[in-house]
Scaffold this active site. Structure first.
Site: not given
Ligand code: PEP
Ligand code: MG
Length: 875
Positions: A22, A92, A101, A103, A336, A455, A561, A744, A763, A765-766, A830, A850
């Site tokens: 602001k 303000r 809204g 604060m 804004r 609001h 899978r 993995e 690939s 596998g996280t 993946c 990818y």
């Protein structure tokens, strides 16, 4: 000593870190020569310092503030103590990232028993002066001394009732004086101290209160929800008051330069005549459409249109502008970038490119990835709507979506019920910032008061939550917990459906239909794809999911899978026969049947994929997942397989594992049961061979899961290659395919160079890689991870967003080693992180080709890849 207070003409729009959004924009507008009431900003740095000192303003801040006040006084020719030119200010909050809204704000600061009389005399309007004073007394009391709102409101409403007044405007100046006197007693009763009469004390106390409000509960919840850091503090803007409540040629309003719901390029807003400050946003009175201002105050309307065009062109984005009119003079109080629905965001971005304001690269950064979800969600079925009983059609479509749930009347109830797994609709006369948690927990929000900028509307739109406001034909009684509508009464926990796109509400649950794409969506996503480097595939195996993913422009399948295909009733029987039978012939028969099923399944998948690359992962979960559970199921299965219950229980016990996630799963299954992967490879390549006969050249990619040593991979690969060679010989077809592995395990990351030499692709596998890197069980981490995050032991849940230092570093090592060993190796991700925008930003900086995620996350992932690429270009 750093500069802690800036006059508006000393700042500019790029100082948001210091001046807040602001403050920076007020400075910018001042420098553009727009009609902004003068003022100054106390920096976020001063706020951080205040909180760090245990809520105490340093002498330096006080000194700079007094100095700025003096200069401000000289510029405006006004002073707190002046008889003729009284200075009154608003105070303000304004953080770097807008928190609507969340604060606090105080208006009319500077009034006291003496100044109110001066104001009455100067304006020749005692009613106006005392109305300002009572507003100050209430706001200051609530914000600075935490006096409950009801302590003021109960008296005010009672006073009106007692004197037979309907509107606030009916109260006489003497009445308002009496109310002010009572309010001053409220101070003593509740805060044990009088209202401070010295304006400078008021100002210092107000500044401190705004700083403190940075840390209030609702602000914290809002920041958590919107990923806003807790340590950046808020600035405070002190600005000369202009009075929208000084008669019928005055007013206050909020307008967007374009429609924030649809994106239509037309001024969209609301105003109230003879009203002050937050009246429009608070939603207590229902405001008028900005278009009618043209008839009521044509010059002001014309001036406002000009300013709005200038601001939009300057900021190159749709603006949300707050304005006040004082005796036909227009003032701009804030601008804004406007919050908007995802649909509007896309439309606006596309229009701005077509209008030559933005480049495609700039345009793709203008849509929040998170908001895309709202475009992909279902809407109510047209036919079902026609038959449904209407509760209200008077409401405003504040935020789109189609939601069904049980009615609740308070934020607490909403939260409680949602925690128990119920879907709830929060219905209230209006919402206030205290309701934030209940709003998060609800499927939709409905209010009777307030407009499109109330609001409820602003907050719900920001969250992408379905919301209908201004249902003036409903009587929502939060005490007796009923909603009275033309056709009857709805009680607490009755089911209703809310249509956020049209603003309509219906009785009962209504069937939904999937989302439709707009032209703007297609155009916007086409640009995102052009800009992106990383490709996006999907994780899917069912027909509807694959179709959805391809509709969203997935570039292939990154993960089928296969175990998901074993759970159909007939397939499960054969799988169980294979696992449980000790007779070799029976096992082979079972496997042959499974092969037939799998061939059919794969044929469907490859047909849908056509010539797009498709990764099929070979069987991954521990075998016991396929076994019967409980006595009844064991009995049935024993009968089905024609073995004794005793035998079956013995086999189940043999297959039991203490840590199945670390046990006999992934490629380890094929080390002990080689026929499993061979069967799957035959099914994959068999289906590919069939499709080839039809002229479809599939791109199968066979993936071996949970590998940790090169030898595991080599052994299994050799078996697969042998079986495919055999198949080619039998069919006389030459089939092409890739064979690769999931990465993995941490060990696989460390031997990635050697693995790459054997693989066509990787690939990551996280999900498993995160599990194994932390040693946090995927299935149990939910029990403690929130505590970690709440206590700042972890910044984020690493299963949702990449842990760059640990898991991310391992991926980095693996990618670097692998590409060095084999530059042509294709690399993807993946796990769930493949669909997370922040993680995608990390992957985009590595030599990864990818990411792959669930179909509905594909558009968001495409956009995240594009945004990350634009970001990279900027660095
Ligand atoms: C992974 O581990 O990240 C993965 C994609 O496999 P799954 O979730 O099926 O274990
Ligand atoms: Mg896995």
């Amino acid at each position: 000593m750093s500069k802690l207070v800036y006059a508006f003409d000393e700042g500019h729009k790029d100082l948001k870190d210091l001046l807040g959004g602001k403050g920076a924009n007020l400075s910018e507008m001042k420098c553009l020569g727009l009609p902004v009431p003068d003022g100054f900003t106390i920096t976020t740095e001063a706020c951080i310092d205040y909180l760090r000192r245990g809520q105490s303003l340093s002498d330096e801040v006080k000194a700079q503030l007094t100095e700025q006040l003096q200069a401000f006084s000289e510029r405006t020719g006004k002073a707190f103590s002046s008889d003729d030119n009284l200075l009154l200010v608003s105070v303000r909050s304004g953080a770097k990232i807008s928190m609507p809204g969340m604060m606090d704000t105080i208006l009319n600061l500077g009034l006291n028993d003496e100044n109110v009389e001066k104001l009455a005399e100067k304006t020749n309007d005692a009613r106006f002066a005392y109305d300002c004073y009572r507003r100050l007394l209430q706001m200051f009391g609530e914000v600075v001394y935490n006096i409950p709102m009801t302590a003021f409101d109960t008296y005010f409403d009672g006073y009106k009732k007692e004197h037979g007044y309907v509107n606030d405007a009916d109260i006489s100046s003497d009445g308002l004086k009496e109310i002010c006197n009572h309010y001053k007693e409220v101070y003593v009763e509740n805060a044990y101290k009088p209202f401070p009469q010295e304006p400078l004390d008021q100002l210092l106390e107000a500044v401190e209160a705004v700083f403190r409000s940075w840390d209030n509960d609702r602000a914290r919840v809002y920041r958590d929800l919107n990923d806003i850091p807790h340590d950046i503090g808020t600035a405070v803007n002190v600005q000369e008051m202009v009075f929208g409540n000084s008669g019928s040629k005055s007013g206050t309003g909020v307008a967007f330069t374009r429609n924030p719901v649809t994106g239509e390029p037309k001024l969209f807003g609301e105003y109230l005549l003879n009203a002050q400050g937050e009246d429009v946003v608070a939603g207590i009175r229902t405001p008028q459409d900005i278009a009618t201002l043209k008839e009521q105050l044509p010059h002001v309307h014309e001036a406002f249109v000009k300013v709005s065009e200038q601001l939009e062109a300057h900021y190159k984005d749709m603006q949300d502008i707050e304005f006040t009119i004082e005796n036909e003079q227009l003032y701009i109080l804030q601008t804004r970038n406007g919050k908007r629905t995802a649909k509007a965001a896309m439309q606006i971005a596309v229009d701005l490119v077509e209008e030559g304001v933005l480049t495609k690269e700039e345009a793709v950064t203008k849509v929040d990835v998170k908001s895309i979800d709202t475009l992909l969600h279902p809407t109510f079925k047209e036919e079902a709507l026609e038959e449904a009983e209407v509760v209200s059609k008077a409401g405003l479509p504040a935020s789109p979506g189609a939601a069904t749930g049980r009615v609740v009347f308070s934020a607490e109830e909403a939260k409680l019920r949602a925690e128990q797994g119920e879907k709830v609709i929060l219905m209230r006369p209006e919402t206030s910032p205290e309701d934030i948690e209940g709003m998060i927990a609800s499927e939709a929000i409905v209010t009777t008061h307030g407009g499109m900028t109330s609001h409820a509307a602003v907050v719900a739109r920001g969250m992408g939550k379905c919301c209908v406001t201004g249902c003036s034909d409903l009587d929502i009684d939060t005490v007796n917990k009923t909603v009275t509508y033309a056709g009857g009464i709805i009680n607490e926990l009755d089911e209703v459906s809310v249509d956020g796109a049209d603003g309509d509400i219906y009785v009962g649950a209504i069937e939904t239909t999937s989302a439709e794409n707009s032209e703007a969506f297609d155009q916007f996503m086409a640009w995102a794809k052009e800009v992106a480097r990383l490709k996006v595939r999907m994780n899917a195996e069912t027909k509807p999911d694959i179709e959805a993913g391809y509709q969203f422009d997935a570039m292939g399948i990154g993960l089928v899978r296969t175990e998901h295909m074993f759970f159909g009733a007939e397939r499960l029987v054969e799988m169980r026969r294979f696992i449980l039978s000790s007779d070799q012939e029976t096992r082979i028969q079972a496997l042959n049947k499974i092969r037939d099923y799998q061939t059919e399944d794969f044929e469907q998948i490859f047909r849908l994929s056509g010539e797009r690359p498709t990764i099929v992962r070979l069987l991954d979960p521990p075998l016991h997942e396929f076994l019967p559970k409980g006595d009844d199921e064991v009995r049935n299965v024993a009968q089905q397989l024609n073995i004794s219950e005793q035998q079956l229980n013995k086999r189940i016990a043999e297959l039991h594992e203490t840590n199945p996630m670390l046990g006999h799963r992934g490629c380890r299954l094929a080390i002990t049961y080689p026929e499993l992967y061979v069967m799957q490879a035959e099914a994959i390549m068999g289906s590919v061979a069939r499709l080839k006969e039809e002229g479809i050249n599939c791109q199968p990619e066979i993936m071996i899961p949970l590998v940790s040593t090169v030898e595991e991979f080599k052994l299994l690969k050799a078996q697969i290659v042998e079986c495919v060679d055999q198949l080619m010989e039998e069919t006389g077809q030459s089939l092409t395919y890739l064979i690769g592995t999931m990465i993995e395990t941490p060990r696989a990351c460390m031997v990635a160079g050697a693995l790459a030499e054997e693989c066509d692709f990787f690939s990551f596998g996280t999900n498993d890689l995160t599990q194994l890197t932390y040693g946090f069980s995927r299935d149990d981490a939910g029990k403690f991870i929130n505590e970690y995050v709440t206590n700042n032991i972890l910044a984020v849940d690493p299963f949702q967003t990449i842990d760059r230092d640990g898991v991310g570093a391992l991926i980095d090592i693996a990618v670097t080693q692998a590409k060095a060993a084999k530059p042509s190796l294709k690399i993807g991700v993946c796990g769930e992180l493949g669909g997370d925008p922040k993680s995608i930003g990390y992957f985009n900086n590595l030599a990864i080709d990818y990411v792959s995620c669930s179909p509905f996350r594909v558009p968001g992932a495409i956009l995240a890849t594009a945004q990350s690429e634009v970001e990279r270009g900027r660095l």
